[in-house]
Design a protein around this motif. Structure first.
Motif: not given
Ligand code: NCW
Length: 482
Positions: A41, A43-44, A47, A53, A128, A183, A185-186, A328
């Protein structure tokens, strides 16, 4: 001169501080650890603030010895930390012994310092590899969580007595699968309700299995709970808004855990907005699931930060700021949110825009005790409470200081609120300040500092703030001064 009157804590009351693996450990690519959903997440684009990170974080993975020594110096009696599933079973499957070893070393260090380890199995960092198979929306994740819990018990069962399955499943379901803010992130109501159910199922199964292995373990879960107050008690729309917030935040988790049932009013509210999501959820709730979820627990961890002041009419003066740190696109974490409005009631707010309302903690503890914990024979702990402030480091002579007067007041106020609840008959046995260290504050990156100990992220230097010194004094006296 007036003398302050001390207000003492019960003899067995535990004072501690809390952290979570992803927020402090760093060493993200070491000793066999693989990506968690939070690594992905981060890396999005957009976000996380500053694209921060968890690669280094507080470097606790390498500095745990010094960090435990600092806890000892402060006089902490207990330390609440989480273990990282992504370190221990990096793909969700095979066990990584190097990852397990880290937690053995940490626990040994704590025990050597006479600090009670308070272990949380899941604080949001799902491997992940499992997200790629649907994450918590997939029922298999609940079974794999149970296996992971047993792996940790194989390794630490002889040394750790207190086990918390999940931290704040509301966040790892609705905030993550419905609101898109955490995360993975849906933005799906269906995934949110499925995730919440599978998290609860994983919790119940893990408690059942751990209990079968060792009856002496103290088992529980930690929930983020709130007090939803209607703007006007006599306005049905306001009362209904408060009911829906209470139902979606608190009862959606408390009812299955303590009563083996989901709140019917909320099921129907969600059906109204997304019948498909509720149909999928009804199919996912299999016979026997609720019995598993309601496996008796010894401890309920209450995380309290702030209440909700809500109504059913658009406010004239809405609160400034919101909970979304980035640009976002956001969706409400509440499936049933139409017509609910947050209002301003003039309470002080932290830089997170969270209200400061210590009395809310008293109200919350009394309610949870009366309606859920006491009837079930479960005792309460405040497993998180704290505040982010815009701290300033000052150098006085050759000493570094952080004069975080706001946090000192926050701490004292909330400890007082716990004493109020205890005096009203609530069996609340401990307090964990969130957090021991400034750390990676999820979507807020390193921008928000919750620690009683400042972390300089360039040098990894730790500086106890005034709040740490005050907390240490309170722990030593086992009392707060009025
Ligand atoms: S984000 C959050 N927190 C903070 C975090 O550092 C910790 O890991 C958590 O256990 C401090 O305590 C918890 N809680 C979630 C806040 C809810 C935000 C609501 C957004 C509504 C749109």
């Amino acid at each position: 001169m007036t003398t302050a009157i001390p207000r003492a804590f019960p003899q067995d009351f535990l004072f501690g501080a809390a952290t979570a693996a992803f927020q402090i450990e760093g060493a993200a690519h070491e000793d066999g650890r693989r990506d968690s959903i939070w690594d992905a997440f981060c890396r999005v684009p957009g976000a996380v603030i500053n694209a921060d990170n968890g690669d280094v974080a507080c470097d606790h993975y390498h500095r745990y010895g010094a960090d435990v020594a600092l806890m000892k110096e402060l006089g902490l009696q207990t330390y609440r930390f989480s273990t990282s599933w992504s370190r221990v079973r990096p793909d969700g499957g095979a066990v990584n012994l190097k990852g397990v070893d880290f937690y053995k070393r940490l626990v040994d260090e704590l025990l050597g310092a006479d600090i009670l380890p308070w272990l949380t199995l899941y604080h949001w960092d799902l491997p992940q590899a499992l997200q790629e198979k649907g994450g918590w929306a997939n029922r298999d994740t609940a079974d794999l969580f149970t296996e992971y819990a047993l792996t940790m018990h194989d390794a630490l069962g002889d040394r750790v007595n207190v086990w918390t399955t999940l931290n704040e499943p509301w966040c790892s379901s609705f905030l993550s699968y419905t609101a898109g803010l955490h995360a993975p992130g849906h933005y799906s109501v269906e995934e949110g309700v499925l995730a919440a159910h599978h998290l609860l199922l994983g919790h119940g199964q893990a408690v059942r299995e751990l209990r079968a292995r060792d009856e002496s373990l103290r088992l529980g879960i930690t929930l983020n709970l709130t007090v939803a107050e209607p703007v006007d008690e006599s306005d049905p729309a306001d009362v209904d808004a408060a009911r829906r917030i209470d139902g979606q935040f608190n009862r959606w988790f408390l009812d299955p855990i303590f009563r083996a049932q989901y709140p019917v009013d909320i099921v129907e509210d969600i059906r109204e907005v997304d019948a498909g999501a509720i149909a999928a959820w009804e199919a996912a709730v299999r016979p026997g699931d609720l019995e598993a979820i309601a496996t008796p627990i010894d401890t309920l961890g209450v995380n309290y930060y702030h209440g909700e002041y809500v109504g059913g009419h658009e406010p004239v003066n809405p609160p400034i700021g919101g909970d979304a740190p980035t640009d976002r696109p956001g969706r409400s974490p509440f499936p049933s949110h139409e017509g609910i409005y947050w209002h301003e009631r003039g309470l002080p707010r932290t830089p997170m825009h969270w209200e400061v309302q210590p009395e809310g903690l008293t109200t919350l503890l009394e309610r949870v005790w009366d309606e859920y914990a006491q009837p079930a024979g479960t005792v309460l702990y405040v497993t998180e409470n704290g505040a982010a402030y815009d701290d300033e480091l000052v150098v006085e002579g050759d000493v570094k200081r952080v004069h975080d007067a706001d946090r000192v007041e926050f701490l004292r106020g909330h400890l007082g609120a716990i004493l109020d609840a205890a005096e009203a008959g609530v069996d609340v046995r401990g307090y964990f300040y969130w957090s021991l260290l400034d750390n990676f504050e999820w979507a807020w990156g390193y921008e928000k500092r919750f620690g009683i100990v400042r972390v300089d992220y360039d040098t990894q230097e730790r500086t106890p703030k005034d709040s740490a010194l005050e907390y240490s004094r309170i722990i030593g006296a086992r009392a707060i001064d009025l």
